[in-house]
Design a protein around this motif. Structure first.
Motif, PDB file in Angstrom:
ATOM      1  N   LYS A   7       0.852  -1.196   0.000  1.00  0.00           N
ATOM      2  CA  LYS A   7       0.000   0.000   0.000  1.00  0.00           C
ATOM      3  C   LYS A   7       0.886   1.244   0.000  1.00  0.00           C
ATOM      4  CE  LYS A   7      -2.181   3.482   2.275  1.00  0.00           C
ATOM      5  NZ  LYS A   7      -1.768   4.413   3.350  1.00  0.00           N
ATOM      6  N   SER A  41      -3.525   5.270  -2.229  1.00  0.00           N
ATOM      7  CA  SER A  41      -4.334   6.386  -1.741  1.00  0.00           C
ATOM      8  C   SER A  41      -4.434   7.421  -2.848  1.00  0.00           C
ATOM      9  CB  SER A  41      -3.652   7.059  -0.554  1.00  0.00           C
ATOM     10  OG  SER A  41      -3.578   6.218   0.545  1.00  0.00           O
ATOM     11  N   GLY A 151      -8.088   7.926   5.845  1.00  0.00           N
ATOM     12  CA  GLY A 151      -6.993   6.971   6.019  1.00  0.00           C
ATOM     13  C   GLY A 151      -7.369   5.548   5.634  1.00  0.00           C
TER      14      GLY A 151
HETATM   15 MG    MG Z   1      -3.268   8.065   4.301  1.00  0.00          MG
END
Ligand code: MG
Ligand code: ASP
Length: 403
Positions: A7, A41, A151
């Motif tokens: 990630k 993200s 988040g």
């Molecule tokens: Mg983040």
């Protein structure tokens, strides 16, 4: 050959140069003979910017459409990263969350993952492709796009790692891992090689935020180990996993939270139901109360103090003022000049005397303790805000450097 979920957070892909760098890193890893799923993200501050666009239209935009809007940030990252990967000669397949089989409830802006159907992801990695999935999003049973809370890409990565039974889940970020304290404030803060889920969760609620708490809770529930490491600096990072009590550090980290404020209600009638009344009202208003202290009642009255996030102090005051009038309490004082200092460690559970050592350390340094709260693996004290920095330094010395 390993199955790896990686990630990359917003700061790791905030511009095209960084996206190219990440693409290269992903491709190299793949060429070492691994199957790779990447979760991304939104670039840099994209999500904040999208929220601000919506707020220019309405201070309470419809949440279904807000989610639709926010989900685009991650999709931009997916598309660009796939293009960059293909430039390096590997095949990439980009998925928005709904296409990756991430099913959620319909609680827009903070949806919970209900299940993951990873067959499409698996199909593509079996064809030797690199799969890139948009973090932070899923689809509800009403076929609306949902997001998983700020988040939330962390959660996407952990949940996919669990669903495809990945060998490793790597969370790449702008820090080298999890430290014994904030390295920007404590020069001698050290990287922690491994830490338990519980400790990381307590750190987040103590002001040291590294990862989305929901993601850590999910990892804990399904026992999914993961590594937090830097995108740009080589290093081992921090492994987060289940840790046996006996191998855990007594104190693994010292944290400070300067976003707390204290509110005290004086001469509260000391009878059953009063505390329930105050805290239910706050709960209904969505206000999170952290520490609570009630002193011993005298002549039928007691004083009650508690802490909330500093941003909620006005809202809290308004609610409490109303109740104070009803129950005929004497007065209310709010105090924003406090901070919370915490020591955290799983090894504390079978080591007596840790609290005494903490209080003595603060006392020796002339720091007064105003409130105390403890859990099995954490001790927190409220002190004056001006004493916070010193408390942090001295406790780090006491428990980590001079251990
Ligand atoms: Mg983040
Ligand atoms: N882009 C989303 C946020 O800023 C999700 C994430 O970064 O994980 O909250």
């Amino acid at each position: 050959m390993a199955i790896i979920v990686q990630k990359y957070g917003g700061s790791s892909i905030s511009d095209i140069e960084k996206i190219k760098f990440v693409a290269k890193k992903v491709v190299e890893r793949k060429r070492q003979g691994n199957k790779i799923v990447v979760v991304v993200s939104a670039m840099g501050k994209t999500t904040d910017n999208l929220i601000s666009l919506a707020k220019q239209i309405s201070s309470f935009p419809p949440e279904r459409e807000l989610d639709l809007l926010l989900s685009t940030g991650e999709i931009v990252s997916v598309a660009l990263l796939c293009m960059a990967i293909e430039n390096y000669g590997e095949q990439a397949e980009g998925f928005p969350g709904y296409f990756a089989g991430i099913k959620t409830d319909a609680l827009h802006t903070k949806a919970r993952i209900q299940k993951i159907e990873p067959s499409k992801i698996i199909e593509e990695i079996e064809k030797d492709k690199i799969v890139v999935v948009a973090g932070f999003q899923g689809i509800s049973s009403e076929n609306a796009i949902t997001t998983l809370g700020r988040g939330g890409s962390d959660l996407t990565a952990i949940a996919i790692a669990g669903a495809i039974k990945a060998d490793i889940c790597e969370i790449y970020t702008d820090v080298e891992g999890i430290f014994t304290s904030d390295p920007n404030r404590i020069k001698k803060a050290k990287l922690i090689p491994f830490i338990s889920y519980e400790e990381l969760l307590e750190m987040a609620s103590s002001g040291a935020k590294v990862m989305q708490s929901r993601a850590v809770e999910f990892a804990k529930k399904y026992k999914i180990p993961f590594i937090v490491k830097s995108t740009f600096k080589d290093g081992e990072g921090t492994m987060v996993k289940e840790i046996e009590l006996k191998e855990g550090a007594v104190v693994s980290s010292v944290a400070i939270d300067e976003n707390q404020a204290k509110i005290s209600i004086f001469r509260v009638p000391d009878r059953p139901g009063i505390a329930g009344k105050i805290f239910s009202a706050l709960g209904q208003a969505g206000i999170n109360v952290d520490m609570i202290v009630q002193n011993v009642g005298r002549d039928g009255f007691a004083d009650l103090s508690f802490t909330v996030n500093i941003n909620e102090i006005e809202k809290t005051k308004n609610i409490v003022e109303k109740i104070a009038k009803e129950i005929e309490a004497e007065k209310i004082i709010t105090d924003p000049d406090i901070c919370k200092i915490s020591i955290i460690g799983i090894g504390m559970m079978n080591q007596p005397g840790v609290a005494g050592r903490m209080f003595s350390c603060l006392g020796k340094n002339g720091i007064n303790i105003e409130m105390i709260s403890t859990s099995e693996i954490k001790i927190s004290c409220v002190v004056r805000k001006k004493d916070g920095e010193k408390a942090l330094i001295e406790l780090h010395k006491e428990f980590i450097e001079n251990k």
